[in-house]
Write a protein that holds these residues in place. Structure first.
Motif, mmCIF file in Angstrom:
data_model
loop_
_atom_site.group_PDB
_atom_site.id
_atom_site.type_symbol
_atom_site.label_atom_id
_atom_site.label_comp_id
_atom_site.label_asym_id
_atom_site.label_seq_id
_atom_site.Cartn_x
_atom_site.Cartn_y
_atom_site.Cartn_z
ATOM 1 N N TYR A 169 -1.360 -1.735 -36.448
ATOM 2 C CA TYR A 169 -0.628 -2.825 -37.089
ATOM 3 C C TYR A 169 -1.498 -3.631 -38.046
ATOM 4 O O TYR A 169 -0.990 -4.427 -38.842
ATOM 5 C CB TYR A 169 -0.011 -3.761 -36.030
ATOM 6 N N SER A 170 -2.821 -3.438 -37.992
ATOM 7 C CA SER A 170 -3.727 -4.220 -38.844
ATOM 8 C C SER A 170 -4.422 -3.377 -39.907
ATOM 9 O O SER A 170 -5.314 -3.873 -40.598
ATOM 10 C CB SER A 170 -4.780 -4.924 -37.980
ATOM 11 N N LEU A 171 -4.019 -2.120 -40.061
ATOM 12 C CA LEU A 171 -4.707 -1.211 -40.982
ATOM 13 C C LEU A 171 -4.532 -1.590 -42.451
ATOM 14 O O LEU A 171 -5.289 -1.118 -43.301
ATOM 15 C CB LEU A 171 -4.207 0.227 -40.778
ATOM 16 N N PHE A 172 -3.551 -2.426 -42.745
ATOM 17 C CA PHE A 172 -3.274 -2.749 -44.146
ATOM 18 C C PHE A 172 -3.662 -4.177 -44.511
ATOM 19 O O PHE A 172 -3.371 -4.640 -45.608
ATOM 20 C CB PHE A 172 -1.793 -2.514 -44.444
ATOM 21 N N GLY A 173 -4.344 -4.871 -43.590
ATOM 22 C CA GLY A 173 -4.789 -6.225 -43.878
ATOM 23 C C GLY A 173 -3.717 -7.263 -43.568
ATOM 24 O O GLY A 173 -2.674 -6.961 -42.994
ATOM 25 N N HIS A 174 -3.994 -8.501 -43.990
ATOM 26 C CA HIS A 174 -3.087 -9.595 -43.651
ATOM 27 C C HIS A 174 -3.203 -10.711 -44.679
ATOM 28 O O HIS A 174 -4.251 -10.899 -45.300
ATOM 29 C CB HIS A 174 -3.416 -10.132 -42.255
ATOM 30 N N PRO A 189 -5.655 5.351 -49.063
ATOM 31 C CA PRO A 189 -7.015 4.858 -48.793
ATOM 32 C C PRO A 189 -7.122 3.991 -47.546
ATOM 33 O O PRO A 189 -8.183 3.942 -46.905
ATOM 34 C CB PRO A 189 -7.340 4.056 -50.057
ATOM 35 N N TYR A 190 -6.047 3.308 -47.202
ATOM 36 C CA TYR A 190 -6.067 2.439 -46.024
ATOM 37 C C TYR A 190 -6.145 3.249 -44.727
ATOM 38 O O TYR A 190 -6.539 2.720 -43.688
ATOM 39 C CB TYR A 190 -4.818 1.554 -45.988
ATOM 40 N N LEU A 191 -5.747 4.517 -44.806
ATOM 41 C CA LEU A 191 -5.691 5.363 -43.618
ATOM 42 C C LEU A 191 -6.850 6.351 -43.547
ATOM 43 O O LEU A 191 -6.816 7.305 -42.785
ATOM 44 C CB LEU A 191 -4.356 6.107 -43.578
ATOM 45 N N LYS A 222 -8.562 -5.107 -43.513
ATOM 46 C CA LYS A 222 -7.893 -4.316 -42.483
ATOM 47 C C LYS A 222 -8.712 -4.257 -41.198
ATOM 48 O O LYS A 222 -9.935 -4.409 -41.209
ATOM 49 C CB LYS A 222 -7.625 -2.899 -42.987
ATOM 50 N N GLY A 223 -8.002 -4.025 -40.089
ATOM 51 C CA GLY A 223 -8.645 -3.859 -38.797
ATOM 52 C C GLY A 223 -8.547 -2.424 -38.318
ATOM 53 O O GLY A 223 -8.187 -1.519 -39.079
ATOM 54 N N GLU A 272 6.059 -0.525 -57.358
ATOM 55 C CA GLU A 272 6.202 -1.680 -58.240
ATOM 56 C C GLU A 272 6.179 -3.010 -57.484
ATOM 57 O O GLU A 272 5.908 -4.053 -58.074
ATOM 58 C CB GLU A 272 7.501 -1.555 -59.039
ATOM 59 N N LYS A 273 6.468 -2.961 -56.203
ATOM 60 C CA LYS A 273 6.545 -4.203 -55.432
ATOM 61 C C LYS A 273 5.174 -4.614 -54.905
ATOM 62 O O LYS A 273 4.363 -3.780 -54.520
ATOM 63 C CB LYS A 273 7.531 -4.053 -54.274
ATOM 64 N N LEU A 274 4.952 -5.903 -54.885
ATOM 65 C CA LEU A 274 3.706 -6.468 -54.374
ATOM 66 C C LEU A 274 3.854 -6.625 -52.864
ATOM 67 O O LEU A 274 4.537 -7.528 -52.385
ATOM 68 C CB LEU A 274 3.479 -7.830 -55.031
ATOM 69 N N PHE A 275 3.230 -5.718 -52.097
ATOM 70 C CA PHE A 275 3.489 -5.734 -50.650
ATOM 71 C C PHE A 275 2.233 -5.648 -49.786
ATOM 72 O O PHE A 275 2.327 -5.709 -48.558
ATOM 73 C CB PHE A 275 4.442 -4.592 -50.290
ATOM 74 N N LEU A 276 1.057 -5.519 -50.390
ATOM 75 C CA LEU A 276 -0.178 -5.432 -49.616
ATOM 76 C C LEU A 276 -1.092 -6.620 -49.928
ATOM 77 O O LEU A 276 -1.154 -7.077 -51.078
ATOM 78 C CB LEU A 276 -0.902 -4.124 -49.923
#
Length: 379
Positions: free
Chosen positions: A45-50, A182-184, A40-41, A207-211
């Motif tokens: 818009y970048s707090l959750f990684g890429h 935790p990302y915040l 994460k940055g 349940e979804k893979l989103f990060l």
């Protein structure tokens, strides 16, 4: 001079012809395909990684990164489209060195996981990605949980394998809201805003893979026909330790102090201004649920705290109708009690407690004031 022009012309033709054939180019057997996970940055818009895909073919001097997280700030009505949920993101491809340099400047770590694909699978993925670049598939409608840079990459890899091999294996028992917390960390006001606008969907089990980090962890154990899909992640860029750029005031203590000062003022105008802000936020939350395609902002119980009915209290107080001021204040206090019960098993309870307590104290102020005025009018 003429010779130079002819040389430039042939060079231009060569470049254009190679670009045109790029999507049909056969990959060498030594080609490597990998997943890039970026930490994460500091920007929202970048707090959750890429997440991105890298295809490296040394035999053809090819080293390209495919990025499904691109958007255009210059899009007409950008913020309205983002809130509504019809903002188009798109896939881009650019040289790996550019990608690496960008994240070096942002001081963000990059981890690489090589994929154990057959030559045919590598070619299929390469062709699929290039087809997306050159067709309407280039664009997709962004959804925070259901369709983002990570979802899109997961889908492309699973599509290449011909079955859903990569599934979520981490944080299954946590809600989406709990996963995001935790990302915040150290971003209190951003966290506050996100938790205000997010509704019931984010309290469902994640349940979804989103990060990106979830993808990296799930990819470690994913298998195709009994064989591991990826190799162990390796660090290709390590961020240097640095002091947090988050402002010192970006925390719950500054927020609580601000609310405490408002409460201690004990002025009707200050309390009414506060109620006006809460009420207007509540109107926005109510309307955006009908306007937006984002399921995350629908069914938002935060309207019990950011209550549009507070605007009616302001109107009745201005008209000196203390009977209705009292009734509305009592009703909202009851709704706040219900709201606290709803939040008991949720991580945002502590975050919202300063607002809840302040609002109740201010409502009791108007209850006492209404009772006093009603008694005076009776006499």
């Amino acid at each position: 001079m003429l010779k130079n022009k002819i040389t430039l012309l042939f060079l231009l033709i060569f470049v254009l012809s190679n670009s045109f054939c790029f999507g049909q180019m056969p990959l060498a057997k030594t080609t490597k395909v990998s997943i890039l996970t970026c930490e994460k940055g500091n920007e929202l818009y970048s707090l959750f990684g890429h997440t991105a895909i890298r295809i490296k073919d040394d035999a053809n001097a090819l080293d390209v990164v495919y990025n499904y997280g691109t958007f255009d700030f210059n899009t007409e009505n950008f913020y309205l489209k983002f809130v509504k949920g019809d903002l188009r993101y798109f896939v881009t491809a650019y040289n790996y060195n550019e990608f690496f340099y960008e994240y070096t400047l942002e001081n963000r770590s990059i981890y690489e996981q090589s994929l154990n694909l057959t030559d045919a699978q590598k070619q299929l993925l390469f062709d699929t990605l290039n087809k997306s670049l050159q067709s309407d598939e280039k664009y997709y409608t962004y959804k925070f949980i259901d369709r983002n840079c990570t979802n899109m990459v997961v889908d492309k890899v699973n599509q290449t394998l011909g079955e859903k091999c990569i599934v979520k294996t981490t944080e299954k028992d946590l809600s989406y809201r709990q996963i995001l917390y935790p990302y915040l960390k150290n971003h209190f006001y951003e966290n506050l805003g996100i938790n205000i606008i997010f509704g019931q969907k984010t309290d469902e089990k994640g349940e979804k893979l989103f990060l990106p980090n979830q993808f990296m962890e799930s990819l470690k154990v994913a298998k195709y026909k009994g064989i591991s899909i990826s190799e162990t992640p390796r660090t290709i860029l390590k961020a240097t330790p640095s002091e947090s750029k988050t402002p010192f005031w970006n925390n719950i203590y500054s927020f609580s102090l601000l609310l405490l000062l408002i409460v201690l003022i004990r002025k009707s105008w200050a309390y009414l201004l506060f109620f006006g802000i809460l009420g207007l936020v509540g109107v926005f939350l109510s309307l955006v649920g009908f306007y937006s395609f984002h399921e995350e902002v629908t069914k938002n119980y935060n309207v019990l705290l950011f209550n549009p009915i507070l605007l009616l209290l302001i109107v009745y107080y201005w008209r000196k109708n203390f009977v209705w001021v009292k009734r509305i204040a009592q009703f909202i206090i009851v709704l706040l009690m219900v709201y606290v019960i709803i939040l008991l098993n949720k991580p945002n309870l502590v975050m919202f407690m300063p607002i809840i307590i302040s609002t109740i104290l201010m409502l009791f102020y108007f209850l006492r004031k209404s009772n006093k005025n009603l008694l005076t009018s009776v006499k």
